[in-house]
Design an enzyme around this catalytic site. Structure first.
Site, PDB file in Angstrom:
ATOM      1  N   GLY A 179       0.691  -1.230   0.109  1.00 36.09           N
ATOM      2  CA  GLY A 179       0.005   0.022   0.066  1.00 36.09           C
ATOM      3  C   GLY A 179       0.803   1.182   0.118  1.00 36.09           C
TER       4      GLY A 179
ATOM      5  NE  ARG B 119      -2.376  -4.419  -1.225  1.00 37.46           N
ATOM      6  CZ  ARG B 119      -1.843  -3.686  -0.217  1.00 37.46           C
ATOM      7  NH1 ARG B 119      -0.846  -4.143   0.508  1.00 37.46           N
ATOM      8  NH2 ARG B 119      -2.635  -2.650   0.528  1.00 37.46           N
TER       9      ARG B 119
ATOM     10  CG  ASP C 186       3.970  -7.165   7.594  1.00 37.99           C
ATOM     11  OD1 ASP C 186       3.322  -6.696   6.681  1.00 37.99           O
ATOM     12  OD2 ASP C 186       3.316  -7.748   8.336  1.00 37.99           O
TER      13      ASP C 186
ATOM     14  CB  THR D 203       2.481   0.868   6.156  1.00 35.66           C
ATOM     15  OG1 THR D 203       1.288   0.582   6.451  1.00 35.66           O
ATOM     16  CG2 THR D 203       3.279   0.450   7.129  1.00 35.66           C
TER      17      THR D 203
ATOM     18  CG  ASP E 211      -1.873  -0.231   8.091  1.00 34.04           C
ATOM     19  OD1 ASP E 211      -2.905   0.902   7.669  1.00 34.04           O
ATOM     20  OD2 ASP E 211      -1.937  -1.077   7.324  1.00 34.04           O
TER      21      ASP E 211
ATOM     22  CG  ASP F  82       0.875  -2.586  10.289  1.00 27.33           C
ATOM     23  OD1 ASP F  82       1.872  -2.126   9.688  1.00 27.33           O
ATOM     24  OD2 ASP F  82       0.148  -3.378   9.764  1.00 27.33           O
TER      25      ASP F  82
ATOM     26  NE  ARG G 201      -3.019  -4.487   5.973  1.00 34.28           N
ATOM     27  CZ  ARG G 201      -3.234  -5.012   4.686  1.00 34.28           C
ATOM     28  NH1 ARG G 201      -3.885  -5.744   4.307  1.00 34.28           N
ATOM     29  NH2 ARG G 201      -2.665  -4.122   3.656  1.00 34.28           N
TER      30      ARG G 201
HETATM   31  P1  ADP Z   1       2.982  -4.508   2.597  1.00 32.61           P
HETATM   32  O1  ADP Z   1       4.514  -4.448   2.224  1.00 32.61           O
HETATM   33  O2  ADP Z   1       2.577  -2.999   2.772  1.00 32.61           O
HETATM   34  O3  ADP Z   1       2.817  -5.301   3.882  1.00 32.61           O
HETATM   35  P2  ADP Z   1       1.975  -6.585   1.261  1.00 32.61           P
HETATM   36  O4  ADP Z   1       1.770  -7.460   2.098  1.00 32.61           O
HETATM   37  O5  ADP Z   1       0.828  -6.569  -0.169  1.00 32.61           O
HETATM   38  O6  ADP Z   1       2.340  -5.166   1.627  1.00 32.61           O
HETATM   39  O7  ADP Z   1       3.348  -6.990   0.514  1.00 32.61           O
HETATM   40  C1  ADP Z   1       3.795  -6.217  -0.917  1.00 32.61           C
HETATM   41  C2  ADP Z   1       4.521  -7.277  -1.647  1.00 32.61           C
HETATM   42  O8  ADP Z   1       5.566  -7.709  -1.063  1.00 32.61           O
HETATM   43  C3  ADP Z   1       3.591  -8.385  -2.167  1.00 32.61           C
HETATM   44  O9  ADP Z   1       2.769  -8.038  -3.180  1.00 32.61           O
HETATM   45  C4  ADP Z   1       4.629  -9.557  -2.548  1.00 32.61           C
HETATM   46  O10 ADP Z   1       5.130  -9.083  -3.929  1.00 32.61           O
HETATM   47  C5  ADP Z   1       5.632  -9.368  -1.674  1.00 32.61           C
HETATM   48  N1  ADP Z   1       5.671 -10.179  -0.562  1.00 32.61           N
HETATM   49  C6  ADP Z   1       4.498 -10.264   0.481  1.00 32.61           C
HETATM   50  N2  ADP Z   1       4.517 -11.284   1.262  1.00 32.61           N
HETATM   51  C7  ADP Z   1       5.800 -12.084   0.844  1.00 32.61           C
HETATM   52  C8  ADP Z   1       6.247 -13.203   1.301  1.00 32.61           C
HETATM   53  N3  ADP Z   1       5.939 -14.151   2.409  1.00 32.61           N
HETATM   54  N4  ADP Z   1       7.567 -13.661   0.618  1.00 32.61           N
HETATM   55  C9  ADP Z   1       7.872 -13.099  -0.539  1.00 32.61           C
HETATM   56  N5  ADP Z   1       7.314 -11.788  -0.742  1.00 32.61           N
HETATM   57  C10 ADP Z   1       6.346 -11.308  -0.285  1.00 32.61           C
HETATM   58  O1  F6P Z   2      -1.832  -0.998   4.678  1.00 27.17           O
HETATM   59  C1  F6P Z   2      -2.318   0.061   4.410  1.00 27.17           C
HETATM   60  C2  F6P Z   2      -3.951  -0.021   4.050  1.00 27.17           C
HETATM   61  O2  F6P Z   2      -4.378   1.423   3.565  1.00 27.17           O
HETATM   62  C3  F6P Z   2      -4.781  -0.623   5.135  1.00 27.17           C
HETATM   63  O3  F6P Z   2      -4.950   0.432   6.238  1.00 27.17           O
HETATM   64  C4  F6P Z   2      -5.909  -1.088   4.476  1.00 27.17           C
HETATM   65  O4  F6P Z   2      -6.573  -1.982   5.118  1.00 27.17           O
HETATM   66  C5  F6P Z   2      -5.173  -1.629   3.308  1.00 27.17           C
HETATM   67  O5  F6P Z   2      -4.118  -0.944   3.243  1.00 27.17           O
HETATM   68  C6  F6P Z   2      -6.061  -1.474   2.041  1.00 27.17           C
HETATM   69  O6  F6P Z   2      -5.517  -2.226   1.107  1.00 27.17           O
HETATM   70  P1  F6P Z   2      -5.945  -2.055  -0.634  1.00 27.17           P
HETATM   71  O7  F6P Z   2      -5.152  -0.780  -0.955  1.00 27.17           O
HETATM   72  O8  F6P Z   2      -5.669  -3.267  -1.272  1.00 27.17           O
HETATM   73  O9  F6P Z   2      -7.475  -1.835  -0.584  1.00 27.17           O
END
Ligand code: ADP
Ligand code: F6P
Length: 358
Positions: A14, A75, A106, A128, A130, A132, A174
């Site tokens: 995000g 993502r 994360d 982020t 959040d 978090d 979230r």
């Molecule tokens: P954020 O980084 O905000 O937590 P996501 O959880 O969507 O957002 O993760 C962002 C991107 O990081 C994912 O679309 C994916 O490409 C990569 N990613 C997420 N989880 C994993 C994982 N367990 N192992 C490797 N890459 C990951």
């Molecule tokens: O992690 C950032 C965030 O904006 C959260 O606060 C929310 O739950 C989520 O991403 C929304 O995700 P998306 O942009 O995929 O709708």
């Protein structure tokens, strides 16, 4: 000693206000150290599909004050597969990218540690709204999102007061209640409902009923989007009906959603993004990687990504079999200290909302 001659930078997950300030800092600092920088468009997806552009000092002009991310975000489930990772590594090799800076949360850091393990040293910068990520007190975007949320709540306060109404406001975050709790405090809400702390619904309804009977006109209740009823409904919408039916106050519902993820980043976000961006490049120049840049007690400092990811699971009660095996007793103890402090800080603010909403 410069270990890396060319680095890449990407934003993932995000988006968050302040990402652009971090991109600018990484690009300018690296170029200042005679390290070339390539921008990867669209997060890990851009690494897989070879969306790479060279960055110059001018390519980051006039972005420090802009929300979103000029490198775009995505993502990308394919990145979690061996084939996806192989393509990503191939792109790095083809462009002679020695190391990467990844902005995100994360999930992004899990990807960063996978990249490091596959031979492309990576450093993460926490971005982020959040806030978090347990290992860091602060994530880029949090302050901007809170300020936008607060200003919107202030607008609702005006109309609640005029019409003697309550407004239930669902805010982003979230599964983390930080945005809800802090904005509830800053906007004088009667309650904050967050996933981390059990909510006494009956007490709040009785309090609103009483306050309305003694002349209070406007009420605000801030609910984190992560709070749901046992049957999975979004709690904010359910609470709206209860406030009307039980407390007898006309009530409206608002969901701010993605609005608060955009907009001009605050000074705090621009400043910390710049500090973290510069720090990331300095660490890469020292040949260090697999780190996440954290802020702890006001000090910017790097932590091992694996430690940060497991500390996060520790706090969130999501530890998996064997997660703690690679950490010393002291490290596990420090994870516990982190988790306890985070819980205590949250509980302290929670009590403050109650105490100031009589
Ligand atoms: P954020 O980084 O905000 O937590 P996501 O959880 O969507 O957002 O993760 C962002 C991107 O990081 C994912 O679309 C994916 O490409 C990569 N990613 C997420 N989880 C994993 C994982 N367990 N192992 C490797 N890459 C990951
Ligand atoms: O992690 C950032 C965030 O904006 C959260 O606060 C929310 O739950 C989520 O991403 C929304 O995700 P998306 O942009 O995929 O709708």
């Amino acid at each position: 000693m410069t270990k890396f001659r060319k680095i890449g930078i990407l934003s993932s997950g995000g988006d968050a206000p302040g990402m652009n300030a971090a991109i600018r800092a990484v690009v300018r600092k690296a170029l200042d150290e005679s390290v070339e920088v390539m921008g990867i468009l669209g997060g890990y997806a851009g690494l897989i599909s070879n969306q790479i552009i060279p960055m110059s000092p001018r390519s980051v002009s006039n972005i420090i004050e802009r929300g979103g991310t000029v490198l775009y975000s995505n993502r990308c489930p394919e990145f979690k597969t061996e084939e996806g990772m192989a393509k990503a590594i191939e792109t790095c090799r083809a462009h002679e990218i020695d190391a990467l800076v990844a902005l995100g949360g994360d999930g992004t850091f899990r990807g960063a540690t996978d990249l490091t393990n596959h031979g492309v040293p990576t450093i993460g910068i926490p971005c982020t709204i959040d806030n978090d990520i347990t290992a860091t007190d602060y994530t880029i975007g949090f302050d901007s999102a809170m300020n936008t949320t607060m200003k919107m709540i202030d607008c609702l306060r005006d109309t609640c007061e005029s019409h003697a109404r309550c407004n239930v406001v669902e805010v982003m975050g979230r599964d983390c209640g930080q945005i809800a709790l802090n904005t509830a405090l800053a906007s004088g809400a009667v309650a904050a409902v967050i996933p981390e702390i059990p909510f006494d619904e009956a007490e709040m309804l009785a309090r609103i009923k009483h306050l309305a009977s003694v002349g209070k006109r406007g009420f605000l209740v801030i609910v984190s989007e992560g709070v749901r009823t046992p049957d999975g409904q979004k709690y904010g919408e359910v609470l709206k009906v209860k406030i009307h039916d039980v407390a007898g106050v006309e009530t409206r519902f608002a969901r701010f959603a993605h609005v608060v993820r955009g907009g001009v980043p605050t000074l705090r976000d621009r400043l910390i993004a710049t500090q973290m961006g510069v720090e990331a490049v300095e660490l890469l120049l020292q040949g260090k990687s697999n780190l996440v840049i954290c802020e702890r007690n006001g000090v910017i400092r790097p932590l091992d990504i694996n430690y940060a990811l497991i500390a996060d699971r520790y706090y969130k009660g999501k530890l998996q079999e064997g997660d703690l095996d690679h950490f010393s007793k002291e490290e596990v103890l420090s994870m516990n200290v982190l988790a306890e402090k985070r819980r205590a800080d949250l509980a302290h603010l929670y009590e403050m909302v109650k105490a100031t909403s009589k």
